[in-house]
Design a protein around this motif. Structure first.
Motif, PDB file in Angstrom:
ATOM      1  N   SER A  54      51.502 115.936  58.073  1.00  0.00           N
ATOM      2  CA  SER A  54      50.312 115.098  57.887  1.00  0.00           C
ATOM      3  C   SER A  54      49.485 115.017  59.166  1.00  0.00           C
ATOM      4  O   SER A  54      48.285 114.715  59.112  1.00  0.00           O
ATOM      5  CB  SER A  54      50.699 113.698  57.405  1.00  0.00           C
ATOM      6  N   LEU A  55      50.101 115.312  60.308  1.00  0.00           N
ATOM      7  CA  LEU A  55      49.349 115.331  61.560  1.00  0.00           C
ATOM      8  C   LEU A  55      48.322 116.465  61.581  1.00  0.00           C
ATOM      9  O   LEU A  55      47.347 116.405  62.321  1.00  0.00           O
ATOM     10  CB  LEU A  55      50.295 115.433  62.755  1.00  0.00           C
ATOM     11  N   ALA A  56      48.518 117.484  60.751  1.00  0.00           N
ATOM     12  CA  ALA A  56      47.515 118.552  60.640  1.00  0.00           C
ATOM     13  C   ALA A  56      46.200 117.985  60.115  1.00  0.00           C
ATOM     14  O   ALA A  56      45.117 118.441  60.498  1.00  0.00           O
ATOM     15  CB  ALA A  56      48.020 119.665  59.735  1.00  0.00           C
ATOM     16  N   GLY A  57      46.295 116.980  59.238  1.00  0.00           N
ATOM     17  CA  GLY A  57      45.088 116.323  58.738  1.00  0.00           C
ATOM     18  C   GLY A  57      44.328 115.601  59.844  1.00  0.00           C
ATOM     19  O   GLY A  57      43.096 115.520  59.818  1.00  0.00           O
ATOM     20  N   VAL A  58      45.065 115.094  60.821  1.00  0.00           N
ATOM     21  CA  VAL A  58      44.436 114.440  61.971  1.00  0.00           C
ATOM     22  C   VAL A  58      43.554 115.440  62.714  1.00  0.00           C
ATOM     23  O   VAL A  58      42.375 115.191  62.966  1.00  0.00           O
ATOM     24  CB  VAL A  58      45.508 113.857  62.928  1.00  0.00           C
ATOM     25  N   PHE A  59      44.140 116.594  63.052  1.00  0.00           N
ATOM     26  CA  PHE A  59      43.402 117.584  63.829  1.00  0.00           C
ATOM     27  C   PHE A  59      42.268 118.220  63.027  1.00  0.00           C
ATOM     28  O   PHE A  59      41.208 118.503  63.573  1.00  0.00           O
ATOM     29  CB  PHE A  59      44.360 118.637  64.380  1.00  0.00           C
ATOM     30  N   ALA A  60      42.496 118.426  61.741  1.00  0.00           N
ATOM     31  CA  ALA A  60      41.433 118.988  60.895  1.00  0.00           C
ATOM     32  C   ALA A  60      40.245 118.034  60.802  1.00  0.00           C
ATOM     33  O   ALA A  60      39.091 118.451  60.926  1.00  0.00           O
ATOM     34  CB  ALA A  60      41.978 119.296  59.502  1.00  0.00           C
ATOM     35  N   PHE A  74      44.931 109.691  69.523  1.00  0.00           N
ATOM     36  CA  PHE A  74      46.375 109.804  69.725  1.00  0.00           C
ATOM     37  C   PHE A  74      47.082 108.570  69.169  1.00  0.00           C
ATOM     38  O   PHE A  74      48.108 108.663  68.492  1.00  0.00           O
ATOM     39  CB  PHE A  74      46.682 109.971  71.213  1.00  0.00           C
ATOM     40  N   VAL A  75      46.513 107.404  69.415  1.00  0.00           N
ATOM     41  CA  VAL A  75      47.069 106.158  68.869  1.00  0.00           C
ATOM     42  C   VAL A  75      47.016 106.196  67.338  1.00  0.00           C
ATOM     43  O   VAL A  75      47.954 105.779  66.660  1.00  0.00           O
ATOM     44  CB  VAL A  75      46.328 104.924  69.424  1.00  0.00           C
ATOM     45  N   GLY A  76      45.931 106.715  66.781  1.00  0.00           N
ATOM     46  CA  GLY A  76      45.828 106.866  65.332  1.00  0.00           C
ATOM     47  C   GLY A  76      46.911 107.770  64.778  1.00  0.00           C
ATOM     48  O   GLY A  76      47.497 107.495  63.724  1.00  0.00           O
ATOM     49  N   ALA A  77      47.213 108.854  65.485  1.00  0.00           N
ATOM     50  CA  ALA A  77      48.276 109.767  65.049  1.00  0.00           C
ATOM     51  C   ALA A  77      49.635 109.076  65.074  1.00  0.00           C
ATOM     52  O   ALA A  77      50.453 109.256  64.165  1.00  0.00           O
ATOM     53  CB  ALA A  77      48.287 111.011  65.937  1.00  0.00           C
ATOM     54  N   ILE A  83      53.215 105.033  58.989  1.00  0.00           N
ATOM     55  CA  ILE A  83      52.722 104.757  57.642  1.00  0.00           C
ATOM     56  C   ILE A  83      53.186 105.823  56.659  1.00  0.00           C
ATOM     57  O   ILE A  83      53.650 105.517  55.552  1.00  0.00           O
ATOM     58  CB  ILE A  83      51.178 104.639  57.655  1.00  0.00           C
ATOM     59  N   VAL A  84      53.085 107.088  57.050  1.00  0.00           N
ATOM     60  CA  VAL A  84      53.496 108.176  56.163  1.00  0.00           C
ATOM     61  C   VAL A  84      55.011 108.142  55.938  1.00  0.00           C
ATOM     62  O   VAL A  84      55.481 108.329  54.812  1.00  0.00           O
ATOM     63  CB  VAL A  84      53.040 109.545  56.714  1.00  0.00           C
ATOM     64  N   ALA A  85      55.759 107.865  56.994  1.00  0.00           N
ATOM     65  CA  ALA A  85      57.221 107.790  56.847  1.00  0.00           C
ATOM     66  C   ALA A  85      57.610 106.656  55.897  1.00  0.00           C
ATOM     67  O   ALA A  85      58.529 106.805  55.090  1.00  0.00           O
ATOM     68  CB  ALA A  85      57.882 107.595  58.206  1.00  0.00           C
ATOM     69  N   GLU A  86      56.898 105.548  55.970  1.00  0.00           N
ATOM     70  CA  GLU A  86      57.195 104.430  55.054  1.00  0.00           C
ATOM     71  C   GLU A  86      56.911 104.823  53.605  1.00  0.00           C
ATOM     72  O   GLU A  86      57.738 104.586  52.716  1.00  0.00           O
ATOM     73  CB  GLU A  86      56.374 103.200  55.428  1.00  0.00           C
ATOM     74  N   PRO A 147      37.178 108.058  67.023  1.00  0.00           N
ATOM     75  CA  PRO A 147      38.246 109.069  66.968  1.00  0.00           C
ATOM     76  C   PRO A 147      39.522 108.547  66.298  1.00  0.00           C
ATOM     77  O   PRO A 147      40.174 109.283  65.552  1.00  0.00           O
ATOM     78  CB  PRO A 147      38.495 109.421  68.439  1.00  0.00           C
ATOM     79  N   LEU A 148      39.877 107.295  66.518  1.00  0.00           N
ATOM     80  CA  LEU A 148      41.051 106.709  65.865  1.00  0.00           C
ATOM     81  C   LEU A 148      40.848 106.691  64.358  1.00  0.00           C
ATOM     82  O   LEU A 148      41.722 107.093  63.598  1.00  0.00           O
ATOM     83  CB  LEU A 148      41.292 105.283  66.379  1.00  0.00           C
ATOM     84  N   ALA A 149      39.675 106.228  63.923  1.00  0.00           N
ATOM     85  CA  ALA A 149      39.390 106.137  62.493  1.00  0.00           C
ATOM     86  C   ALA A 149      39.364 107.514  61.839  1.00  0.00           C
ATOM     87  O   ALA A 149      39.929 107.711  60.760  1.00  0.00           O
ATOM     88  CB  ALA A 149      38.057 105.419  62.271  1.00  0.00           C
ATOM     89  N   VAL A 150      38.739 108.479  62.493  1.00  0.00           N
ATOM     90  CA  VAL A 150      38.679 109.841  61.951  1.00  0.00           C
ATOM     91  C   VAL A 150      40.086 110.419  61.842  1.00  0.00           C
ATOM     92  O   VAL A 150      40.444 111.040  60.830  1.00  0.00           O
ATOM     93  CB  VAL A 150      37.771 110.744  62.826  1.00  0.00           C
TER      94      VAL A 150
END
Length: 180
Positions: A54-60, A74-77, A83-86, A147-150
């Motif tokens: 799911s971190l690929a979605g962050v960079f994309a 980075f904090v957003g990641a 959240i994803v693990a939960e 950047p955090l929101a994106v």
């Protein structure tokens, strides 16, 4: 002769190193919690694979938005990892519950994805809706948190697909064959 960077660049590199330690610590803590909860390396590794993917979605999303990977993103990641693990944990528990009820792994995976689709989609859409104004740069002070929101919006968007399609498939692939 040597070059030594100082000032804002040095400060940013130091902060990135600190956040990398936090990210690795978060992944380690998530791994321990998952191992205790599932008592299974297979399920834990499936959840970690989906979480990291799911971190690929962050960079994309950062690339599409033209934003840089900075301290805020980075904090957003890091937030996204938890959240994803939960969300993945609930899918795994639904799968395990279906298998215990006597379903074959393939049917259990479909049942788990179907059962958890609404909560996963609600979490995803609520998170995206809440962060969209910041991601679009609307409002005073949004430039700092854009950047955090994106990053979170991009990670959320990809994680929904991963949780409902890829995680169940990984659980089936990791299922132990039935004994005859």
């Amino acid at each position: 002769m040597s070059i030594r960077y100082a000032g804002l660049y040095a400060e940013q590199q130091s902060s990135f190193q600190g956040l990398l330690v936090v990210l690795l610590g978060a992944l380690g803590a998530v791994t321990l919690v998952l191992l205790v909860a599932f008592r299974s390396w297979r399920a834990t590794l499936a959840v970690l694979a989906v979480t990291l993917a799911s971190l690929a979605g962050v960079f994309a999303a950062l690339h599409v938005a033209g934003a840089t990977f900075n301290l805020s993103s980075f904090v957003g990641a890091i937030m996204l990892v938890g959240i994803v693990a939960e969300n993945a944990t609930f899918v795994v528990f639904a799968y395990a519950e279906s298998v215990q009820a006597g379903m074959v792994p393939q049917a259990a995976a479909i049942a788990a994805a179907t059962r958890r689709a609404r909560p996963v989609l609600m979490t995803t859409l609520a998170g995206i809706a809440a962060l969209l104004p910041l991601a679009l740069g609307l409002g005073a002070g949004s430039a700092l948190l854009k950047p955090l929101a994106v990053a979170v919006v991009g990670g959320f968007a990809l994680s929904a697909l991963l949780l409902l399609l890829v995680l169940p498939a990984l659980l089936v692939m990791g299922a132990r064959p039935a004994r005859a």
